[in-house]
Design an enzyme around this catalytic site. Structure first.
Site, PDB file in Angstrom:
ATOM      1  N   SER A  58       0.788  -1.236   0.000  1.00  0.00           N
ATOM      2  CA  SER A  58       0.000   0.000   0.000  1.00  0.00           C
ATOM      3  C   SER A  58       0.820   1.286   0.000  1.00  0.00           C
ATOM      4  O   SER A  58       0.251   2.370  -0.187  1.00  0.00           O
ATOM      5  CB  SER A  58      -0.955   0.005   1.196  1.00  0.00           C
ATOM      6  N   GLY A 296       3.358   9.476   6.737  1.00  0.00           N
ATOM      7  CA  GLY A 296       3.882   8.261   6.131  1.00  0.00           C
ATOM      8  C   GLY A 296       2.817   7.312   5.659  1.00  0.00           C
ATOM      9  O   GLY A 296       1.618   7.616   5.667  1.00  0.00           O
ATOM     10  N   HIS A 297       3.269   6.134   5.241  1.00  0.00           N
ATOM     11  CA  HIS A 297       2.365   5.074   4.787  1.00  0.00           C
ATOM     12  C   HIS A 297       3.089   3.742   4.895  1.00  0.00           C
ATOM     13  O   HIS A 297       4.280   3.648   4.613  1.00  0.00           O
ATOM     14  CB  HIS A 297       1.938   5.302   3.337  1.00  0.00           C
ATOM     15  N   SER A 301       2.355  -7.004   1.306  1.00  0.00           N
ATOM     16  CA  SER A 301       1.977  -7.863   0.186  1.00  0.00           C
ATOM     17  C   SER A 301       2.127  -9.293   0.686  1.00  0.00           C
ATOM     18  O   SER A 301       2.161  -9.520   1.893  1.00  0.00           O
ATOM     19  CB  SER A 301       2.852  -7.577  -1.039  1.00  0.00           C
TER      20      SER A 301
END
Length: 458
Positions: A58, A296-297, A301
């Site tokens: 993401s 932020g981020h 996965s």
């Protein structure tokens, strides 16, 4: 702070958590510091270096949002315009939502869309168009603008907006709008482009308790806008420096107006009880710790995890990538980020202490909660409350792609004001909150920005 200290901490912590490979980059005092560990794959081991490409999950949303904001700056998209202006064929389960939803609603997760569709629409250039055509199958969990609820599907729809406006495939548009101008040569979506570079594969625990290569390397092409880019730690630091800067590249070329970058870091909607942030800006999670604003981020996965965090007022950034499953990868990334914040900035980020176990409160919240594709099961054991998170069995059985493993039950601690924190396991440190109806009954549990509705017992 000695650069050697970072290298030693990364090596020690990666060994502690059994991480096959990791890459860490820090931007501090106007310089880059790197630390790498291990190998790209336990089955085909190649040393990880600063140019090794990991799947960012993401964190990819930051590229989609920035590309979209460039189109806004060029006057080709309006944030408050309905999505149907750009994707007139859009149909949703809720017609009113389809008509009212704006571009900004997608960017800050206030469109009320469910989290995602687990479908395969192929690797062709029509993958996103086919995905959007399937959106009537997605649950509308709230009215447009009523609340923030994190949605992968919303960002995939933004990818289709970019395609329609530019006349290019999403991947080509992002390359032209942001990747190439900024010089991100080790950031790409297509496996055919990534495989010409050194790249990491994910790992999950097998039935025998040992790490095995995750055979689904990255998500489907239709999920590229929400989670499909692969990038290196060196590129991620360059990306962070761009967002800490004035909208120009290192060569001085203008990509975005300074005000547009600043706007992405301004609060658009509040988040309650989330370890991810106190609010959303445009895409970015915003959080204040000891009076210091973090922007932020994170991303996940299949067996890979990434974190990108900037501190604009300190001109600081850290990026961490690892290729081990959720029980270890998330905890490794969090440990490295917290160590760097403390040792480079003197900022200490601690989890709140849970309240003592209260049997009456526990009885009130025990039960099953769900979104369209996942469940939270809250129960009890001898130590207190527990929480397990996993993909619904019927969704897993019907999926055409390999999905990450479920997370086993972990400890759950309650906090004031109907908030909670996971206190062990792969989601340790994740916070959320419970939603009550008008009668005061708990009807939902938020985790990672997503609302899980309570399953009513028959």
């Amino acid at each position: 702070m000695s650069d050697v200290a970072l290298v030693e901490f990364v090596e020690t912590t990666a060994s502690k958590f059994g991480i096959p490979g990791a890459a860490v980059g820090v931007w501090v005092d106007g310089r880059e510091v790197f630390a790498t560990h291990g190998v790209t794959s336990v089955a085909n081991p190649v040393p990880v270096d600063r140019d090794t490409m990991f799947v960012l999950g993401s964190v990819s949303k930051s590229f989609t949002a920035t590309a979209l904001m460039r189109l806004v700056a060029e006057g080709k998209v309006e944030l408050d315009a309905p999505v149907r202006r750009y994707v007139p064929e859009l149909v949703l389960a809720d017609e009113r939502a389809a008509a009212e939803m704006t571009v900004l609603n997608l960017l800050n997760h206030t469109a009320g869309l469910g989290i995602r569709l687990i479908i395969e629409t192929g690797d062709g250039d029509d993958a996103l168009a086919q995905y959007v055509a399937r959106l009537p199958e997605l649950e509308q969990i709230a009215p447009v603008g009523a609340r923030a609820s994190y949605s992968q599907a919303g960002y995939n729809l933004l990818g289709r907006v970019i395609e329609k406006v530019t006349g290019l495939t999403f991947e080509k548009a992002v390359a032209q709008l942001v990747l190439d101008p900024i010089g991100l040569s080790h950031s790409r979506y297509a496996p055919a482009e990534v495989m010409t570079h050194r790249f990491a594969v994910g790992h999950n625990l097998g039935e025998d308790g040992t790490l095995a290569v995750a055979r689904e390397w990255k998500d489907t092409r239709a999920n590229n806008p929400g989670g499909g880019i692969a990038s290196s730690v060196a590129d991620q630091l360059r990306w962070a420096r761009f967002h800490l800067g004035d909208g120009r590249t290192e060569s001085g070329a203008r990509v975005l107006p300074t005000g547009m970058l600043d706007r992405m870091k301004e609060q658009t909607v509040e988040l309650q009880g989330s370890s991810l942030g106190d609010a959303f800006g445009i895409c970015w999670f915003l959080r204040d710790v000891d009076g210091v604003r973090f922007v932020g981020h994170g991303g996940s996965s299949n067996g890979q995890f990434a974190e990108l965090l900037t501190v604009p007022e300190r001109n600081f950034a850290i990026t961490v990538m690892s290729n081990a499953g959720p029980d270890d990868g998330i905890q490794f990334n969090q440990a490295v980020v917290r160590w760097a914040l403390e040792h480079y900035l003197g900022v200490i980020d601690r989890d709140p202490e849970p309240l003592p176990f209260d049997a009456a409160r526990a009885e009130e919240i025990v039960g099953d909660y769900e979104i369209d594709v996942m469940t939270l099961i809250i129960g009890t054991d001898d130590a207190g409350l527990t929480v397990a998170c996993g993909i619904k069995p019927e969704v897993r059985a019907a999926s055409e792609i390999e999905l990450p493993p479920d997370l086993p039950a972990a400890g759950l601690g309650l906090l004031p004001d109907d908030q909670y924190i996971v206190i062990s396991g792969g989601l340790q440190g994740q916070r959320g909150f419970f939603t009550r109806d008008e009668r005061g009954k708990i009807v939902g549990a938020d985790l990672a920005g997503r609302m899980f509705g309570r399953v009513q017992q028959a």
